[in-house]
Scaffold this active site. Structure first.
Site, PDB file in Angstrom:
ATOM      1  N   GLU A  34       0.652  -1.155   0.077  1.00 16.89           N
ATOM      2  CA  GLU A  34      -0.256  -0.179   0.426  1.00 16.89           C
ATOM      3  C   GLU A  34       0.597   0.895  -0.092  1.00 16.89           C
ATOM      4  O   GLU A  34       1.682   1.398   0.760  1.00 16.89           O
ATOM      5  CB  GLU A  34      -0.959  -0.132   1.672  1.00 16.89           C
ATOM      6  N   GLN A  35       0.242   2.316  -0.468  1.00 16.66           N
ATOM      7  CA  GLN A  35       1.501   3.267  -0.992  1.00 16.66           C
ATOM      8  C   GLN A  35       1.241   4.084  -0.098  1.00 16.66           C
ATOM      9  O   GLN A  35       2.087   5.434   0.780  1.00 16.66           O
ATOM     10  CB  GLN A  35       0.321   4.268  -2.129  1.00 16.66           C
ATOM     11  N   ARG A 105     -17.119   4.251   6.676  1.00 12.82           N
ATOM     12  CA  ARG A 105     -16.299   3.695   5.135  1.00 12.82           C
ATOM     13  C   ARG A 105     -15.390   2.866   6.130  1.00 12.82           C
ATOM     14  O   ARG A 105     -14.647   2.339   5.934  1.00 12.82           O
ATOM     15  CB  ARG A 105     -15.229   4.353   3.695  1.00 12.82           C
ATOM     16  N   TYR A 210     -28.294   8.248   4.912  1.00 13.50           N
ATOM     17  CA  TYR A 210     -28.426   7.203   5.402  1.00 13.50           C
ATOM     18  C   TYR A 210     -27.892   7.415   6.708  1.00 13.50           C
ATOM     19  O   TYR A 210     -26.804   8.006   7.021  1.00 13.50           O
ATOM     20  CB  TYR A 210     -28.177   5.949   4.964  1.00 13.50           C
ATOM     21  N   ASP A 291     -12.027  -0.945  -8.318  1.00 14.23           N
ATOM     22  CA  ASP A 291     -11.777  -0.102  -9.177  1.00 14.23           C
ATOM     23  C   ASP A 291     -10.891  -0.136 -10.695  1.00 14.23           C
ATOM     24  O   ASP A 291     -10.959   0.612 -11.261  1.00 14.23           O
ATOM     25  CB  ASP A 291     -11.337   1.197  -8.334  1.00 14.23           C
TER      26      ASP A 291
HETATM   27  C1  LIG Z   1     -18.530   8.994  -2.672  1.00 16.53           C
HETATM   28  C2  LIG Z   1     -18.444   7.978  -2.575  1.00 16.53           C
HETATM   29  C3  LIG Z   1     -19.764   7.333  -2.303  1.00 16.53           C
HETATM   30  C4  LIG Z   1     -19.073   5.451  -2.777  1.00 16.53           C
HETATM   31  N1  LIG Z   1     -20.784   4.618  -2.078  1.00 16.53           N
HETATM   32  C5  LIG Z   1     -19.925   3.511  -1.971  1.00 16.53           C
HETATM   33  C6  LIG Z   1     -21.237   2.595  -1.351  1.00 16.53           C
HETATM   34  O1  LIG Z   1     -22.257   3.216  -1.045  1.00 16.53           O
HETATM   35  N2  LIG Z   1     -21.045   0.974  -1.844  1.00 16.53           N
HETATM   36  C7  LIG Z   1     -20.435   0.600  -2.916  1.00 16.53           C
HETATM   37  O2  LIG Z   1     -20.127  -0.937  -2.917  1.00 16.53           O
HETATM   38  N3  LIG Z   1     -19.592   1.762  -3.111  1.00 16.53           N
HETATM   39  C8  LIG Z   1     -19.306   2.936  -3.244  1.00 16.53           C
HETATM   40  N4  LIG Z   1     -18.292   3.448  -3.658  1.00 16.53           N
HETATM   41  C9  LIG Z   1     -17.249   2.861  -4.324  1.00 16.53           C
HETATM   42  C10 LIG Z   1     -16.288   2.481  -4.073  1.00 16.53           C
HETATM   43  O3  LIG Z   1     -15.637   3.084  -2.571  1.00 16.53           O
HETATM   44  C11 LIG Z   1     -15.085   1.752  -4.363  1.00 16.53           C
HETATM   45  O4  LIG Z   1     -15.703   1.213  -5.961  1.00 16.53           O
HETATM   46  C12 LIG Z   1     -13.934   1.096  -3.642  1.00 16.53           C
HETATM   47  O5  LIG Z   1     -13.577   2.187  -3.175  1.00 16.53           O
HETATM   48  C13 LIG Z   1     -12.847   0.058  -4.501  1.00 16.53           C
HETATM   49  O6  LIG Z   1     -12.158  -0.265  -4.376  1.00 16.53           O
HETATM   50  P1  LIG Z   1     -10.561  -0.616  -5.303  1.00 16.53           P
HETATM   51  O7  LIG Z   1     -10.099  -1.640  -3.108  1.00 16.53           O
HETATM   52  O8  LIG Z   1     -10.978  -1.105  -5.484  1.00 16.53           O
HETATM   53  O9  LIG Z   1     -10.142   0.503  -4.408  1.00 16.53           O
HETATM   54  P2  LIG Z   1      -9.697   1.994  -3.225  1.00 16.53           P
HETATM   55  O10 LIG Z   1     -10.408   0.820  -2.267  1.00 16.53           O
HETATM   56  O11 LIG Z   1      -9.402   3.794  -4.269  1.00 16.53           O
HETATM   57  O12 LIG Z   1      -8.324   1.871  -3.518  1.00 16.53           O
HETATM   58  C14 LIG Z   1      -7.130   1.497  -3.532  1.00 16.53           C
HETATM   59  C15 LIG Z   1      -5.939   1.075  -2.845  1.00 16.53           C
HETATM   60  O13 LIG Z   1      -4.539   2.116  -3.742  1.00 16.53           O
HETATM   61  C16 LIG Z   1      -3.596   2.445  -3.518  1.00 16.53           C
HETATM   62  N5  LIG Z   1      -3.222   2.474  -4.482  1.00 16.53           N
HETATM   63  C17 LIG Z   1      -3.362   3.002  -5.445  1.00 16.53           C
HETATM   64  N6  LIG Z   1      -1.785   3.405  -6.648  1.00 16.53           N
HETATM   65  C18 LIG Z   1      -1.358   2.184  -5.523  1.00 16.53           C
HETATM   66  C19 LIG Z   1       0.304   1.917  -5.955  1.00 16.53           C
HETATM   67  N7  LIG Z   1       1.026   2.690  -7.145  1.00 16.53           N
HETATM   68  N8  LIG Z   1       0.966   1.539  -4.921  1.00 16.53           N
HETATM   69  C20 LIG Z   1       0.454   1.228  -3.927  1.00 16.53           C
HETATM   70  N9  LIG Z   1      -0.856   0.967  -3.288  1.00 16.53           N
HETATM   71  C21 LIG Z   1      -1.492   1.922  -4.006  1.00 16.53           C
HETATM   72  C22 LIG Z   1      -4.409   4.406  -2.117  1.00 16.53           C
HETATM   73  O14 LIG Z   1      -4.062   4.112  -1.972  1.00 16.53           O
HETATM   74  C23 LIG Z   1      -6.218   2.560  -2.041  1.00 16.53           C
HETATM   75  O15 LIG Z   1      -5.624   2.234  -0.664  1.00 16.53           O
HETATM   76  C24 LIG Z   1     -18.253   5.232  -3.236  1.00 16.53           C
HETATM   77  C25 LIG Z   1     -17.342   6.107  -3.336  1.00 16.53           C
HETATM   78  C26 LIG Z   1     -17.084   6.740  -4.120  1.00 16.53           C
HETATM   79  C27 LIG Z   1     -16.733   8.155  -4.290  1.00 16.53           C
END
Ligand SMILES: Cc1cc2nc3c(=O)[nH]c(=O)nc-3n(C[C@H](O)[C@H](O)[C@H](O)COP(=O)(O)OP(=O)(O)OC[C@H]3O[C@@H](n4cnc5c(N)ncnc54)[C@H](O)[C@@H]3O)c2cc1C
Length: 389
Positions: A34-35, A105, A210, A291
């Site tokens: 993790e960065q 969150r 909510y 994502d």
């Molecule tokens: C306002 C908002 C509300 C939302 N509400 C919902 C909801 O109600 N329900 C739901 O299911 N989803 C919701 N989402 C979507 C959800 O937040 C994302 O889809 C989810 O966070 C994706 O998870 P992830 O692990 O793919 O990415 P992230 O949670 O973004 O995690 C990515 C991680 O990778 C790390 N990283 C990035 N680049 C590097 C690198 N080069 N080297 C090492 N580490 C790195 C980052 O620091 C981070 O910790 C919402 C999004 C937003 C913006």
């Protein structure tokens, strides 16, 4: 099961932590890079639907969430000014096999972190380089360190470095709306907001409200409002917005909405960007998750949920691959892409549950631990939506 494989997971967000926990459940070695130097408490709520709660249950993250989260009675959809109900979907646990929970969150992140041993998560490790050889992948980090693994799962979020390394820079399109969000003590609102998660639908804007705790102590909203293109920025968790402008944008809304917005001490704001489904999710020993693979608008509350679903399917494919991790990754992608592309499209259109929905079972009834996994050589049409009997 193949316990000899070592997988490097990039990113300790919800997808990365869920992937590490799910892989380890099958005895596969997973290390997370993790960065960030520490886990920050980003001020936002998140809804976990039954489809992701089943995965969380399977990796042991459900109990702490049940203790702390708000369990809404229903998805309640109402007209912006009159409050007329356009659709209500009650969400008892018995309907889809798991609860529907709303939480902070950071509480979800804590629950996920609690099921992954601390010593397998390396902080302050920003990935900057990847090199694949026939049997392994070399990783290099911004601090000058390096690591080696049999394969890499890139859960590095919407601005994924690994996605750019594999497929080049992306070209997201602004959808003409910004989003605002805030989470704050509900005592400031001065009225009870009911037992449901409510989405208030206006003509060109909406707001979802909510509670995020079982005690109803904190309230959260996420609002989407049209705004000229000039404001466009990349998505950010830290950019601030103006509460005054937000209140003005919702001036004619129902008193319940106005009470929440007028009580809001401060809010965040960001642009909503659209990204179409990727053609491919990986190359050989490297694959995207969450994502990074299928970024979507927050309109359907499924971005985190689908990242968590990905984790279970990925782990099942790797556990079943007999050491051929490249094939496992292609099988995972083949299974997941039809479902996540469908969700991306509905989320982009922002129509989910606005009116009477004919079928919600394919979404909330999905069980990633038991969904039928077609062999890679076989057509997999619709297999992602069928639960094993
Ligand atoms: C306002 C908002 C509300 C939302 N509400 C919902 C909801 O109600 N329900 C739901 O299911 N989803 C919701 N989402 C979507 C959800 O937040 C994302 O889809 C989810 O966070 C994706 O998870 P992830 O692990 O793919 O990415 P992230 O949670 O973004 O995690 C990515 C991680 O990778 C790390 N990283 C990035 N680049 C590097 C690198 N080069 N080297 C090492 N580490 C790195 C980052 O620091 C981070 O910790 C919402 C999004 C937003 C913006």
């Amino acid at each position: 099961m193949n316990g000899r494989l070592s997988i490097a997971v990039i990113g300790a967000g919800m997808g990365g932590l869920a992937a590490a926990a799910a892989l380890r459940k099958f005895g596969i070695e997973a290390r997370v890079y993790e960065q960030a130097p520490k886990f920050a408490r980003v001020g936002a709520g998140i809804q976990m639907m039954p489809n992701s709660m089943k995965v969380l249950r399977g990796i042991g993250a459900e109990p702490p969430l049940r203790n702390i989260a708000f369990e809404p009675y229903s998805h309640l959809n109402r007209v912006w000014d009159t409050g007329e109900v356009t659709n209500e979907l009650p969400m008892p646990e018995s309907l889809f096999g798991a609860p529907y929970l709303c939480m902070h969150r950071a509480d979800l992140h804590d629950a996920l972190a609690s099921v992954v041993p601390q010593d397998v998560v390396s902080l302050s490790r920003k990935l900057i380089g990847l090199k694949q050889s026939a049997n392994s992948v070399s990783l290099s980090f911004a601090d000058g360190s390096s690591a080696q693994a049999d394969a890499v799962v890139a859960a590095d979020g919407v601005h994924s470095t690994v996605r750019e390394m594999l497929f080049g820079p992306e070209n997201p399109v602004y959808n003409g709306h910004v989003a605002y969000r805030a989470v704050f003590p509900s005592a400031l609102v001065g009225r009870d907001l009911g037992r449901s998660r409510t989405k208030w639908w206006g003509k060109d804007r909406h707001i979802v409200i909510y509670y995020t705790t079982r005690t109803k102590g904190d309230v959260y909203f996420i609002a989407s409002v049209p705004e000229p293109v000039e404001w466009m920025t990349k998505e950010s968790w830290s950019a601030k917005g103006s509460v005054r402008e937000l209140c003005d944008a919702y001036a004619g809304f129902h008193p319940d909405v106005r009470a929440v917005l007028e009580a809001c001490p401060e809010c965040h704001k960001w642009a909503i960007l659209i990204r179409e489904p990727l053609l491919r999710w990986g190359e050989r020993r490297v694959v995207l998750l969450g994502d990074a693979a299928h970024p979507m608008t927050p309109y359907m509350a499924q971005g985190g949920a689908t990242a968590i679903e990905d984790a279970a399917i990925l782990a099942r494919c790797v556990a079943d691959c007999g050491g051929d991790v490249g094939t496992a990754f292609r099988r995972y992608e083949a299974h997941r892409k039809p479902r996540t592309s469908r969700i991306q499209a509905i989320s982009k259109a922002n129509t989910w549950l606005r009116g009477p929905e004919t079928d919600t079972r394919w979404l909330y009834g999905y069980d990633a631990w038991n969904a039928l996994l077609a062999e890679l050589s076989l057509p997999s049409a619709n297999s992602n939506e069928e639960a094993r009997p």
